[in-house]
Design an enzyme around this catalytic site. Structure first.
Site, PDB file in Angstrom:
ATOM      1  N   SER A   1      56.714 -45.988 -27.905  1.00 38.07           N
ATOM      2  CA  SER A   1      56.385 -46.082 -26.476  1.00 38.07           C
ATOM      3  C   SER A   1      57.513 -45.594 -25.586  1.00 38.07           C
ATOM      4  O   SER A   1      58.692 -45.709 -25.926  1.00 38.07           O
ATOM      5  CB  SER A   1      56.083 -47.532 -26.107  1.00 38.07           C
ATOM      6  OG  SER A   1      54.956 -47.993 -26.779  1.00 38.07           O
TER       7      SER A   1
ATOM      8  N   GLY B   1      60.568 -46.301 -32.244  1.00 41.65           N
ATOM      9  CA  GLY B   1      60.694 -45.546 -30.993  1.00 41.65           C
ATOM     10  C   GLY B   1      59.446 -44.750 -30.719  1.00 41.65           C
ATOM     11  O   GLY B   1      59.416 -43.526 -30.865  1.00 41.65           O
TER      12      GLY B   1
ATOM     13  N   GLU C   1      50.294 -49.888 -39.635  1.00 40.96           N
ATOM     14  CA  GLU C   1      50.776 -50.754 -38.559  1.00 40.96           C
ATOM     15  C   GLU C   1      49.709 -51.743 -38.110  1.00 40.96           C
ATOM     16  O   GLU C   1      50.008 -52.879 -37.762  1.00 40.96           O
ATOM     17  CB  GLU C   1      51.214 -49.884 -37.365  1.00 40.96           C
ATOM     18  CG  GLU C   1      51.734 -50.711 -36.202  1.00 40.96           C
ATOM     19  CD  GLU C   1      52.351 -49.877 -35.096  1.00 40.96           C
ATOM     20  OE1 GLU C   1      52.533 -48.660 -35.305  1.00 40.96           O
ATOM     21  OE2 GLU C   1      52.648 -50.440 -34.034  1.00 40.96           O
TER      22      GLU C   1
ATOM     23  N   SER D   1      61.230 -53.391 -30.098  1.00 38.56           N
ATOM     24  CA  SER D   1      61.626 -54.703 -30.623  1.00 38.56           C
ATOM     25  C   SER D   1      62.784 -54.563 -31.601  1.00 38.56           C
ATOM     26  O   SER D   1      62.762 -53.698 -32.481  1.00 38.56           O
ATOM     27  CB  SER D   1      60.435 -55.381 -31.308  1.00 38.56           C
ATOM     28  OG  SER D   1      59.480 -55.726 -30.333  1.00 38.56           O
TER      29      SER D   1
END
Lengths: 341, 385
Positions: free
Chosen positions: B142, B140, B257, B174
């Site tokens: 964007s 969580g 990431e 996603s």
């Protein structure tokens, strides 16, 4: 990584600064004499053969550091020529250069002459390497030299041998080993010149003001700087890979095959970076960068000259691609993952 | 950089044998497992599998074999191995186009963030669940008004008795529809500078006030979602690190990431086809293309390895990871484009190797940081250097 890297870089920086600082002021032959006095031209060659000792990795550092200041001296050619000669006999003081021949035919006095002999007019001896044949050396006394220049204005002469007959160098490295060493050192030279072009560009866009602010404030300019940086990072990483692969094998010609692809990779990646970095460096410099007075061209012309020196980027790429296709996906992956790097 | 809980020292990994042997053993293990599943028809290799191929059974199988949470300490169900060893495994999984999406995000960045910043209590709660692939995480970050400008998040966290209440709207999340947990970046105080006052939370997707709506992407697939938090309760211990210090932590998380092999190998199945096509055609043009791509892949792999080594040293190589992601994404695109020099692109079907990769490709340079933003991050860093 060479344990003397920092020391060697400082030494070379000081030398270049003492000779005038910017590439335009440096007389390459005077600088070359200074390098010879200090034995820097024979770093990476064993002392018992007349070299200065140190590793091939140390030589890579020397080549890169000189190139990053935008100066061209015959270090790649002579250090490789001396390396070949040193396998057969102790080194003397003669300036020796090297030429790779495409065919296995030996040059004769009736031939059309050897094109693109690096620093031919200054050389006293020439090493000739052809596929499938032992390397040869020939004295340059009596040779006819027709001057020529590469894109960077460095001597690339046509040499016609009229006097002495080339003599075989017993125990000399194979053609492939010579080509590989040249490939590694030219990769180092390209990385150095790319660092030089990047350094100048970064400084220029931070200083030069337009629209009331440094150029770097324009997002497209900042993006160009970042693209130069990542291109350089890629080239530096490729060079590191090749250095490690070559160092891991030692320097015996028998071991050539394993590091072959690492050197091809370095040539391809440094050449690709040279293309992008030269283009962006000029674009970001504006008209200032195309003047003879401003030092950028000492780096960018060398990038253009050196990226395709000895063998073109495209040739290395086709060789690597042919090997990859023959090995198949499994072979490619196995080779890629055989080492941590 | 100080870390509440430093990562496992790299030395612990090589206690069995030399690192080289470990890598080969790990690679072989993954190759066998993926081959078994593929041969049994349990998955079909595809591009972008790490984002799009979700199979909890496969993730659990990997977990049972110690191939998830490899870098976490053994006390939390992890493998106590190095990031370099984990890289050997992720590379093989990506090469195989295996269905790894269920555990990928939790394994890659949430576990490490919890290890670095979480309290002991949070570590004991969350890490074993990631290690066993029972927790599925979504990100969580964007929001509709906070894309590349992540610090502009409007989701708020309000302190209440025993915890926090979260209200806000996340997007491009996603697998939120399958996730058990969400990582949420929220504003918990209105500070003078927008990089201050942000806090990281771990939120139960089952909590009251959490709702998920799908976003179908251009391929017709559903992995994206919108997630709304309407006064959802988060217990106090689910704060990750220090309240208000979320920005520094999330930036650090980005090196996990952005710095992995999935930023390079998303279109690998296309490269497999390109190698075969080049062998068949023996054309110089293809050989040159393939040679250049192989050279780039060798360098990108090394960059992944450098990032993994930095992570093993306890660093947060943000700049290196941004460089890798930018160059890796460009490579992923160029691999797809290279296949257009063969016949395999002609009237390609949407579910062909080429079609799947191409239709997934617009996301490559967006997720995890848009290419333009990465370049701007790099330029800023360079201006300071």
């Amino acid at each position: 990584m060479s344990e003397f890297a920092a020391e060697l870089r400082t030494l070379i920086d000081d030398l270049v600064s003492a000779e005038g600082g910017t590439a335009g002021d440096v007389d390459p032959l005077r600088l070359w004499e200074r390098l010879r006095e200090l034995g820097l031209h024979r770093v990476g060659l064993p002392e018992e053969r007349g070299g200065s000792g140190g590793s091939l990795d140390d030589l890579v550092v020397v080549v890169e550091a000189l190139a990053s200041r935008g100066v061209g001296v015959p270090i790649v050619e002579t250090s490789v020529a001396d390396w070949v000669v040193g396998h057969a006999q102790p080194l003397d003081d003669r300036l020796t250069t090297v030429v790779l021949l495409d065919t296995s035919t030996a040059p004769t006095d009736r031939g059309p002459g050897l094109p693109v002999v690096p620093w031919g007019r200054h050389a006293q001896r020439l090493v000739l390497c052809a596929p499938g044949r032992p390397a040869q050396a020939v004295d340059m006394a009596g040779a006819v030299v027709e001057p020529g220049e590469n894109l960077a204005g460095e001597p690339r002469d046509v040499v016609t041998l009229t006097g002495a007959t080339p003599a075989e160098l017993a125990g000399a490295p194979s053609y492939d080993a010579v080509r590989q060493r040249l490939g590694l050192l030219w990769s180092a030279a390209v990385v150095g010149a790319a660092q030089g072009a990047y350094r100048l560009t970064k400084a220029y866009v931070a200083e030069r003001r337009q629209f009331g602010a440094p150029l770097l404030e324009i997002p497209a300019v900042a993006s160009g700087v970042a693209q130069m940086r990542v291109g350089l990072a890629q080239a530096e990483t490729a060079l590191a890979l090749a250095r490690e692969a070559v160092a891991a094998e030692g320097e015996t010609p028998a071991d050539v095959n394993v590091s072959e692809s690492a050197v091809a990779t370095a040539r391809i990646m440094t050449a690709a970076a040279a293309t992008d970095i030269a283009r962006l460096a000029h674009q970001l410099h504006g008209a200032m960068g195309v003047t003879h007075e401003y030092p950028l061209h000492h780096c960018t012309r060398r990038l253009w000259a050196w990226r395709d020196s000895v063998a073109a980027e495209r040739q290395w790429a086709e060789e690597l691609g042919r090997q990859a296709a023959a090995a198949g996906e499994h072979g490619v992956w196995t080779r890629l993952t055989a080492t941590a790097y | 950089m100080d870390h509440a809980h430093p990562p496992t020292p790299p030395g612990t990994a090589s206690r069995r044998s030399g690192p080289q042997e470990n890598w080969l053993e790990l690679r072989t293990q993954v190759r066998r497992l993926t081959a078994d599943w593929r041969d049994a028809g349990r998955y079909r290799p595809r591009s972008d599998a790490w984002l799009r191929s979700f199979d909890l059974d496969f993730s659990k199988e990997l977990a049972a074999r110690g191939l998830v949470a490899m870098t976490y300490p053994e006390e939390f169900g992890g493998g106590g191995r190095s990031h370099v060893e984990r890289l050997a495994v992720t590379e093989e999984l990506l090469r195989a186009g295996a269905p790894v999406a269920a555990h990928w995000i939790g394994d890659r960045q949430i576990g490490p963030a919890v290890l670095r910043h979480g309290t002991r209590e949070l570590q004991e709660e969350i890490l074993p669940q990631i290690s066993s692939a029972t927790a599925v995480f979504c990100l969580g970050m964007s929001e509709p008004e906070a894309g590349s400008d992540l610090a502009a998040v409007r989701t708020t966290g309000r302190r209440v008795r025993d915890g926090w209440r979260i209200t806000g709207h996340k997007i491009w999340t996603s697998h939120a529809h399958r996730a058990t947990h969400a990582y949420v970046l929220a504003r918990t105080e209105h500070a003078a500078r927008k990089h201050q006052g942000l806090t990281e939370f771990i939120v139960d997707m089952q909590a009251d006030g959490v709702s998920v709506t799908p976003i179908v992407d251009l391929t017709g697939e559903h992995h994206f979602n919108e997630v709304r938090f309407d006064d959802a309760f988060v217990p106090a211990h689910r704060v990750l690190g220090r309240a208000g210090a979320g920005w520094k932590q999330v930036v650090e998380q980005l090196s996990f990431e952005r710095g992995g092999a999935e930023r390079v190998l998303s279109s690998y199945p296309v490269l497999v086809d390109l190698i075969a096509a080049t062998a068949e055609a023996q054309a110089h043009e293809l050989q040159g293309l393939l040679g250049s791509l192989t050279a780039r892949l060798a360098v990108l792999r090394r960059m992944c390895w450098d990032v993994a080594r930095s992570l093993d040293a306890g660093e947060a190589p943000v700049q290196q990871a941004a460089t890798l992601k930018y160059l890796g994404n460009t490579f992923e695109h160029d691999v797809i484009d290279a296949l257009r020099s063969t016949d395999l692109c002609r009237d390609a079907a949407r579910d062909s190797v080429f079609g799947q990769a191409l239709l997934a490709s617009p996301g490559f340079g967006l997720r995890g940081g848009a290419a333009e933003v990465l370049l701007s991050v790099i330029a800023k860093q360079e201006a300071r250097a």
